[in-house]
Design a protein around this motif. Structure first.
Motif, PDB file in Angstrom:
ATOM      1  N   ARG A 119       9.364 -22.203  26.869  1.00 58.78           N
ATOM      2  CA  ARG A 119       9.320 -21.821  28.161  1.00 58.78           C
ATOM      3  C   ARG A 119       9.452 -22.913  29.237  1.00 58.78           C
ATOM      4  O   ARG A 119      10.066 -22.364  30.547  1.00 58.78           O
ATOM      5  N   ALA A 120       9.534 -24.046  28.979  1.00 67.86           N
ATOM      6  CA  ALA A 120       9.372 -25.080  30.234  1.00 67.86           C
ATOM      7  C   ALA A 120      10.733 -25.288  30.554  1.00 67.86           C
ATOM      8  O   ALA A 120      11.171 -25.702  31.865  1.00 67.86           O
ATOM      9  N   CYS A 121      11.966 -24.944  29.750  1.00 69.70           N
ATOM     10  CA  CYS A 121      13.077 -25.262  30.084  1.00 69.70           C
ATOM     11  C   CYS A 121      14.311 -24.039  30.009  1.00 69.70           C
ATOM     12  O   CYS A 121      15.208 -24.275  30.081  1.00 69.70           O
ATOM     13  N   TRP A 122      13.726 -22.791  29.487  1.00 64.29           N
ATOM     14  CA  TRP A 122      14.553 -21.696  29.290  1.00 64.29           C
ATOM     15  C   TRP A 122      15.126 -21.307  30.669  1.00 64.29           C
ATOM     16  O   TRP A 122      14.479 -20.997  31.606  1.00 64.29           O
ATOM     17  N   ILE A 123      16.497 -20.803  30.766  1.00 68.66           N
ATOM     18  CA  ILE A 123      16.864 -20.359  32.109  1.00 68.66           C
ATOM     19  C   ILE A 123      18.141 -19.204  31.365  1.00 68.66           C
ATOM     20  O   ILE A 123      18.477 -19.354  30.379  1.00 68.66           O
ATOM     21  N   GLN A 124      18.105 -18.246  32.390  1.00 73.40           N
ATOM     22  CA  GLN A 124      19.101 -17.212  32.391  1.00 73.40           C
ATOM     23  C   GLN A 124      19.371 -16.532  33.502  1.00 73.40           C
ATOM     24  O   GLN A 124      18.871 -16.987  34.724  1.00 73.40           O
ATOM     25  N   GLY A 125      20.408 -15.861  33.532  1.00 73.19           N
ATOM     26  CA  GLY A 125      20.883 -15.287  34.728  1.00 73.19           C
ATOM     27  C   GLY A 125      19.905 -14.340  35.489  1.00 73.19           C
ATOM     28  O   GLY A 125      19.043 -13.982  34.866  1.00 73.19           O
ATOM     29  N   GLY A 126      20.354 -14.087  36.608  1.00 70.20           N
ATOM     30  CA  GLY A 126      19.276 -12.966  37.356  1.00 70.20           C
ATOM     31  C   GLY A 126      19.581 -11.581  37.026  1.00 70.20           C
ATOM     32  O   GLY A 126      20.228 -11.325  36.138  1.00 70.20           O
ATOM     33  N   ASP A 127      18.880 -10.774  37.446  1.00 64.22           N
ATOM     34  CA  ASP A 127      18.529  -9.536  36.796  1.00 64.22           C
ATOM     35  C   ASP A 127      19.797  -8.624  37.043  1.00 64.22           C
ATOM     36  O   ASP A 127      20.224  -7.722  36.412  1.00 64.22           O
ATOM     37  N   ASP A 128      20.832  -9.190  37.941  1.00 65.79           N
ATOM     38  CA  ASP A 128      22.155  -8.274  38.171  1.00 65.79           C
ATOM     39  C   ASP A 128      23.181  -9.003  37.253  1.00 65.79           C
ATOM     40  O   ASP A 128      24.404  -8.453  37.298  1.00 65.79           O
ATOM     41  N   ASP A 129      22.820  -9.753  36.556  1.00 68.91           N
ATOM     42  CA  ASP A 129      23.967 -10.221  35.659  1.00 68.91           C
ATOM     43  C   ASP A 129      24.126  -9.769  34.376  1.00 68.91           C
ATOM     44  O   ASP A 129      23.267  -9.091  33.651  1.00 68.91           O
ATOM     45  N   TRP A 130      25.292  -9.667  33.709  1.00 69.03           N
ATOM     46  CA  TRP A 130      25.566  -9.029  32.171  1.00 69.03           C
ATOM     47  C   TRP A 130      25.262 -10.418  31.274  1.00 69.03           C
ATOM     48  O   TRP A 130      25.926 -11.417  31.586  1.00 69.03           O
ATOM     49  N   LEU A 131      24.431 -10.319  30.595  1.00 68.48           N
ATOM     50  CA  LEU A 131      23.971 -11.507  29.707  1.00 68.48           C
ATOM     51  C   LEU A 131      24.723 -11.794  28.335  1.00 68.48           C
ATOM     52  O   LEU A 131      24.837 -10.566  27.496  1.00 68.48           O
ATOM     53  N   ILE A 132      25.235 -12.697  27.978  1.00 66.67           N
ATOM     54  CA  ILE A 132      25.821 -12.788  26.657  1.00 66.67           C
ATOM     55  C   ILE A 132      25.061 -13.978  26.025  1.00 66.67           C
ATOM     56  O   ILE A 132      24.827 -15.272  26.516  1.00 66.67           O
ATOM     57  N   GLU A 133      24.794 -13.768  24.712  1.00 66.79           N
ATOM     58  CA  GLU A 133      23.660 -14.591  23.826  1.00 66.79           C
ATOM     59  C   GLU A 133      24.093 -14.452  22.338  1.00 66.79           C
ATOM     60  O   GLU A 133      24.837 -13.763  22.045  1.00 66.79           O
ATOM     61  N   HIS A 134      23.249 -15.263  21.895  1.00 70.13           N
ATOM     62  CA  HIS A 134      23.376 -15.379  20.323  1.00 70.13           C
ATOM     63  C   HIS A 134      24.759 -15.297  19.793  1.00 70.13           C
ATOM     64  O   HIS A 134      25.220 -14.628  18.965  1.00 70.13           O
ATOM     65  N   VAL A 135      25.600 -16.461  20.228  1.00 73.55           N
ATOM     66  CA  VAL A 135      26.992 -16.326  19.939  1.00 73.55           C
ATOM     67  C   VAL A 135      27.247 -17.263  18.860  1.00 73.55           C
ATOM     68  O   VAL A 135      26.815 -18.459  19.067  1.00 73.55           O
ATOM     69  N   ALA A 136      27.869 -16.930  17.768  1.00 77.01           N
ATOM     70  CA  ALA A 136      28.041 -17.881  16.564  1.00 77.01           C
ATOM     71  C   ALA A 136      29.116 -17.280  15.588  1.00 77.01           C
ATOM     72  O   ALA A 136      29.310 -15.978  15.406  1.00 77.01           O
ATOM     73  N   SER A 137      29.826 -18.139  15.209  1.00 80.31           N
ATOM     74  CA  SER A 137      30.744 -17.712  14.310  1.00 80.31           C
ATOM     75  C   SER A 137      30.431 -18.494  12.741  1.00 80.31           C
ATOM     76  O   SER A 137      29.819 -19.626  12.750  1.00 80.31           O
ATOM     77  N   GLN A 138      30.734 -17.883  11.734  1.00 81.69           N
ATOM     78  CA  GLN A 138      30.463 -18.274  10.365  1.00 81.69           C
ATOM     79  C   GLN A 138      31.439 -19.633  10.228  1.00 81.69           C
ATOM     80  O   GLN A 138      32.477 -19.672  10.722  1.00 81.69           O
ATOM     81  N   PRO A 139      30.874 -20.827   9.779  1.00 82.66           N
ATOM     82  CA  PRO A 139      31.527 -21.924   9.451  1.00 82.66           C
ATOM     83  C   PRO A 139      32.949 -21.730   9.169  1.00 82.66           C
ATOM     84  O   PRO A 139      33.979 -22.465   9.464  1.00 82.66           O
TER      85      PRO A 139
END
Length: 214
Positions: A119-139
């Protein structure tokens, strides 16, 4: 190599769980679920898999993911959704899965307490943003441009949904992710650091990139 990109389905829950765990860990040993659950990896993956098909649709749900397939094999994935309300959806989803596996109220409270470190350092875009998260490729599929294609697909989905700006957050020190996002047209927006977070995870905090969707 041209991957096939498609929406994730309930049958992809196991792959999505592995993707989320890889994305959360990034360049460090433990991600949020590792720390909050404090359980062996199979149990952590089972919990995330349940979130991926829970009745409460959060940013861990298969309905929010796109998958890149190479010759019929799932190789990479990401979550793309409106930023508005995303945090509010998370707690009910966690509570639902905790109830389903018989977690006691005390154990649930302990899980939330352990997970509060971010909680102390999490940041994300504002309410009007399109959010991209959990981005990962298999090794085995890294370095093939899959993530750039997935991000382009996710941005197109955001454009169709009426969004004009996208946001993505990642651990400071995840240099591979930062290079990828820069190639995808994102640039630095802000970062937040916390000494306690770094002491626990090994990463100084979070950095957020953003870009216009045109």
């Amino acid at each position: 190599m041209i991957p096939t990109i498609r929406p994730a389905r309930a049958a992809d829950a196991d792959f999505i769980a592995h993707t989320i765990l890889l994305a959360q860990r990034g360049p460090v040993r433990r991600g949020w679920f590792d720390i909050a659950l404090a359980s062996p990896e199979p149990d952590v993956l089972d919990f995330i898999k349940r979130l991926a098909v829970a009745r409460q649709r959060s940013w861990w749900h298969t309905a929010k993911f796109f998958i890149a397939e190479v010759e019929g094999t799932s190789a990479a994935a990401l979550c793309a959704m409106p930023s508005r309300g995303s945090l509010a959806m998370a707690k009910p989803a966690l509570e639902e899965v905790a109830r389903d596996i018989g977690m006691s109220a005390r154990d649930l409270a302990t899980m939330f307490k352990r997970g509060d470190y971010s909680r102390a350092c999490w940041i994300q875009g504002g309410d009007d943003d399109w959010l991209i998260e959990h981005v990962a490729s298999q090794p085995a599929y890294r370095g093939r441009g899959l993530m750039l294609r997935l991000i382009d697909h996710a941005l197109a989905a955001g454009r169709v949904a009426g969004f004009t700006r996208a946001s993505i957050t990642f651990l400071i020190g995840n240099d591979a992710a930062e290079r990828c996002y820069a190639k995808a047209g994102f640039s630095f927006a802000e970062e937040k650091r916390d000494a306690a977070f770094e002491g626990l995870t090994g990463a100084p905090g979070f950095r957020r990139f953003s870009r216009a969707i045109s």
